[in-house]
Motif scaffolding. Structure first.
Motif, short mmCIF file in Angstrom:
data_model
loop_
_atom_site.label_atom_id
_atom_site.label_comp_id
_atom_site.label_asym_id
_atom_site.label_seq_id
_atom_site.Cartn_x
_atom_site.Cartn_y
_atom_site.Cartn_z
N MET A 122 -109.46 126.16 24.98
CA MET A 122 -108.62 125.47 23.96
C MET A 122 -108.95 125.49 22.64
O MET A 122 -108.17 125.39 21.65
N LEU A 123 -110.19 125.59 22.49
CA LEU A 123 -111.00 125.40 20.92
C LEU A 123 -110.51 126.68 20.41
O LEU A 123 -110.39 126.61 19.01
N ARG A 124 -110.78 127.93 21.09
CA ARG A 124 -110.39 128.77 20.22
C ARG A 124 -109.09 129.27 20.00
O ARG A 124 -108.76 129.75 18.91
N LEU A 125 -108.13 128.81 20.84
CA LEU A 125 -106.91 128.90 20.59
C LEU A 125 -106.33 127.89 19.44
O LEU A 125 -105.83 128.25 18.67
N LEU A 153 -96.54 125.90 19.48
CA LEU A 153 -96.38 126.13 21.07
C LEU A 153 -97.46 126.84 21.57
O LEU A 153 -97.86 126.53 22.72
N LEU A 154 -98.32 127.58 20.74
CA LEU A 154 -99.76 127.98 21.29
C LEU A 154 -100.64 127.03 21.71
O LEU A 154 -101.06 127.41 22.78
N THR A 155 -100.68 125.99 21.12
CA THR A 155 -101.40 124.79 21.33
C THR A 155 -100.84 123.88 22.66
O THR A 155 -101.30 123.59 23.58
N ALA A 156 -99.45 123.60 22.51
CA ALA A 156 -98.93 122.48 23.07
C ALA A 156 -98.70 123.01 24.54
O ALA A 156 -98.86 122.22 25.46
N GLU A 157 -98.30 124.35 24.44
CA GLU A 157 -97.88 124.95 25.80
C GLU A 157 -99.36 125.31 26.78
O GLU A 157 -99.29 125.72 28.15
N HIS A 158 -100.50 125.57 25.99
CA HIS A 158 -101.84 125.84 26.74
C HIS A 158 -102.55 124.28 26.96
O HIS A 158 -103.42 124.37 27.85
N ALA A 159 -102.31 123.16 26.34
CA ALA A 159 -103.05 121.93 26.42
C ALA A 159 -102.74 121.27 27.64
O ALA A 159 -101.76 121.39 28.15
N ARG A 163 -104.27 115.44 26.49
CA ARG A 163 -104.66 115.76 25.28
C ARG A 163 -103.72 116.62 24.51
O ARG A 163 -104.28 117.27 23.53
N ARG A 164 -102.61 116.59 24.98
CA ARG A 164 -101.64 117.54 24.10
C ARG A 164 -101.38 117.24 22.55
O ARG A 164 -101.43 118.03 21.72
N GLY A 165 -101.37 115.80 22.37
CA GLY A 165 -101.12 115.43 20.98
C GLY A 165 -102.33 115.93 20.22
O GLY A 165 -102.28 116.08 19.08
N LEU A 166 -103.41 115.77 20.45
CA LEU A 166 -104.84 116.02 20.03
C LEU A 166 -105.05 117.65 19.60
O LEU A 166 -104.99 117.83 18.59
N TRP A 167 -104.72 118.34 20.46
CA TRP A 167 -104.95 119.93 20.52
C TRP A 167 -103.68 120.41 19.50
O TRP A 167 -103.83 121.03 18.73
N GLY A 198 -106.28 136.05 8.98
CA GLY A 198 -105.61 135.41 9.75
C GLY A 198 -104.88 136.49 11.06
O GLY A 198 -105.04 135.97 12.36
N LEU A 199 -104.67 137.70 10.78
CA LEU A 199 -104.19 138.66 11.80
C LEU A 199 -105.34 139.12 12.59
O LEU A 199 -105.27 139.42 13.82
N TRP A 200 -106.54 139.18 12.07
CA TRP A 200 -107.86 139.31 13.02
C TRP A 200 -108.06 138.48 13.74
O TRP A 200 -108.44 138.54 15.14
N LEU A 201 -108.20 137.29 13.47
CA LEU A 201 -108.20 135.84 14.26
C LEU A 201 -107.20 135.92 15.44
O LEU A 201 -107.44 135.28 16.56
N ARG A 202 -106.07 136.45 15.02
CA ARG A 202 -104.82 136.12 16.17
C ARG A 202 -104.88 137.25 17.12
O ARG A 202 -103.65 137.58 17.91
#
Length: 438
Positions: free
Chosen positions: A1-4, A129-135, A139-143, A193-197
């Motif tokens: 989750m931290l990486r995402l 959605l990357l974070t909300a659908e993985h979280a 803790r959905r609000g936090l991520w 940003g493209l490299w990170l993603r």
């Protein structure tokens, strides 16, 4: 989750850097360079009008990229939107001034600003959605607050670079070429940003939809036909957040430098300090949203904004750096109480099959209602030597409209919804038992 979440934050920070650097340039230099035949006030209004075009493009971008996200996955949205916005921003830094190519200069500026808005309209839905659908649910609000922290980081990057250039260059150098440097830097940020993603995985919920054949054929049509009321309510609810943010970060910058004769570097520093404090408050508000619900935080934020707009204008009028910073920070604190939780709130309002489109269009519709017009309206209302109380009236009115819209939206925090349903079921069972014959 931290990486995402980190990849999500980095992407929104870069995209909003691109968007905000234009707003700062519009407040400081674009009027004289691209609309030289206008009066100073008219030139600023014209520059803010090109700034507003980006907001008008955002719902269209959210519809286009939302369709891609709901049909083909959230991941392509993350890459395509970042590339489009980055290229458009670099191109803005290359547009010759009116003195060089005449009327073609503002036309090119308008077109590139539209493309910026198109890309940013798609970015938010994919990143959230990357974070909300993985979280995990609790803790959905936090991520989901990580991408919501990105705008503050992007603003600090954009204005920090502007502040550094403004402080080290002469006015002539800054006007001639210095303002272009932050736009050129967007190219390097986009590549980073493209490299990170590059290795971001598709979300579990979309993979499940793809496997079961549950993807929407025409997401936008489904959203508009079946959820138009929800769409309008979310757009109206979020309008005050945009109005307050751009009043603080864009209009106040132009007003303080032009009407109050505050040094450009001083006002930039005041606004940046307020935004930095806002960034620190974002995860705190998100945790409160996980604990007490999304809707109560949003209602509290709207109320705070409605009550603070007159003090905000009064503190701005003092031209005292500490008081101006305090006024800006409290205004942004009301705004962040809402926007810290909407990363979880809006996706929870829509079914997964139309979530990317519904959440993104609703979010960016709020940008049109609250962000596109606010710098223009506020600049027009503040034309004069007296206190700009008309700006406070306008912002208070927007806050009250948003308050009503939030009041009409439901709570979506899964734990609280289940608890309410269980309490309702228990009450119904108890009533039935009491009414039954002995």
């Amino acid at each position: 989750m931290l990486r995402l979440a980190s990849a999500s934050l980095a992407g929104t920070a870069i995209e909003f850097y691109d968007f905000f650097v234009y707003g700062t340039a519009a407040a400081l230099v674009l009027g004289p360079l691209f609309f030289p035949s206008f009066s100073p006030l008219a030139g600023t209004l014209a520059a803010f009008a090109t700034f507003g075009v980006g907001f008008l493009a955002r719902p269209l971008g959210s519809a286009v990229f939302g369709h891609i996200g709901d049909r083909y996955g959230r991941r392509p949205v993350l890459l395509g939107s970042l590339l489009l916005t980055g290229l458009a921003t670099v191109a803005v830094g290359c547009v010759p001034s009116y003195a060089s190519i005449g009327a073609a200069a503002p036309v090119l500026l308008l077109l590139l600003r539209f493309l910026q808005g198109l890309g940013l309209g798609g970015e938010w839905g994919g990143a959230v959605l990357l974070t909300a659908e993985h979280a995990p649910e609790g803790r959905r609000g936090l991520w989901s607050s990580f991408p919501q922290t990105g705008p503050a980081v992007g603003f600090l990057l954009a204005n920090g670079l502007m502040l550094g250039l403004s402080a080290t260059l002469t006015d002539g150098q800054f006007t001639a070429w210095g303002w272009r440097v932050p736009f050129w830097a967007a190219g390097l940020l986009a590549l980073a940003g493209l490299w990170l993603r590059r290795s971001v995985e598709e979300t579990p919920q979309f993979r499940a939809l793809a496997e079961t054949g549950g993807r929407a054929e025409a997401p936008l049509t489904e959203v508009v036909r079946g959820h138009w009321r929800l769409l309008l309510l979310t757009g109206g609810a979020l309008a005050v957040g945009y109005a307050v943010f751009y009043s603080v970060t864009t209009w106040s910058l132009a007003y303080a430098t032009e009407h109050l004769r505050v040094e450009r570097t001083v006002m930039l520093a005041c606004v940046m300090a307020a935004v930095a404090l806002k960034a620190l408050a974002t995860p705190v508000m998100a945790v409160l949203g996980d604990r007490y619900g999304r809707r109560p935080l949003c209602l509290a934020g709207c109320t705070a904004c409605a009550l603070w707009m007159f003090p905000f204008v009064a503190l701005l009028r003092t031209a005292d750096p500490l008081l101006m910073t305090a006024g800006c920070f409290v205004a942004l604190l009301g705004m962040v109480a809402m926007f810290a939780v909407v990363g979880a709130y809006l996706p929870e309002l829509y079914a997964p099959r139309i979530r990317c489109t519904g959440a993104a269009v609703g979010y960016n519709l709020g940008g049109v209602l609250g962000g596109a017009l606010t710098p223009i309206v506020a600049t027009a209302l503040a034309d004069g030597s007296g206190p700009p109380w008309g700006v406070a009236v306008y912002l208070t009115g927007v806050a009250l409209v948003s308050l009503v819209c939030f009041a009409l939206l439901p709570e979506t925090n899964p734990a609280l919804v289940r608890a309410k349903e269980a309490a309702g079921a228990g009450t119904t069972a108890g009533a039935a038992e009491a009414a039954a014959p002995a």
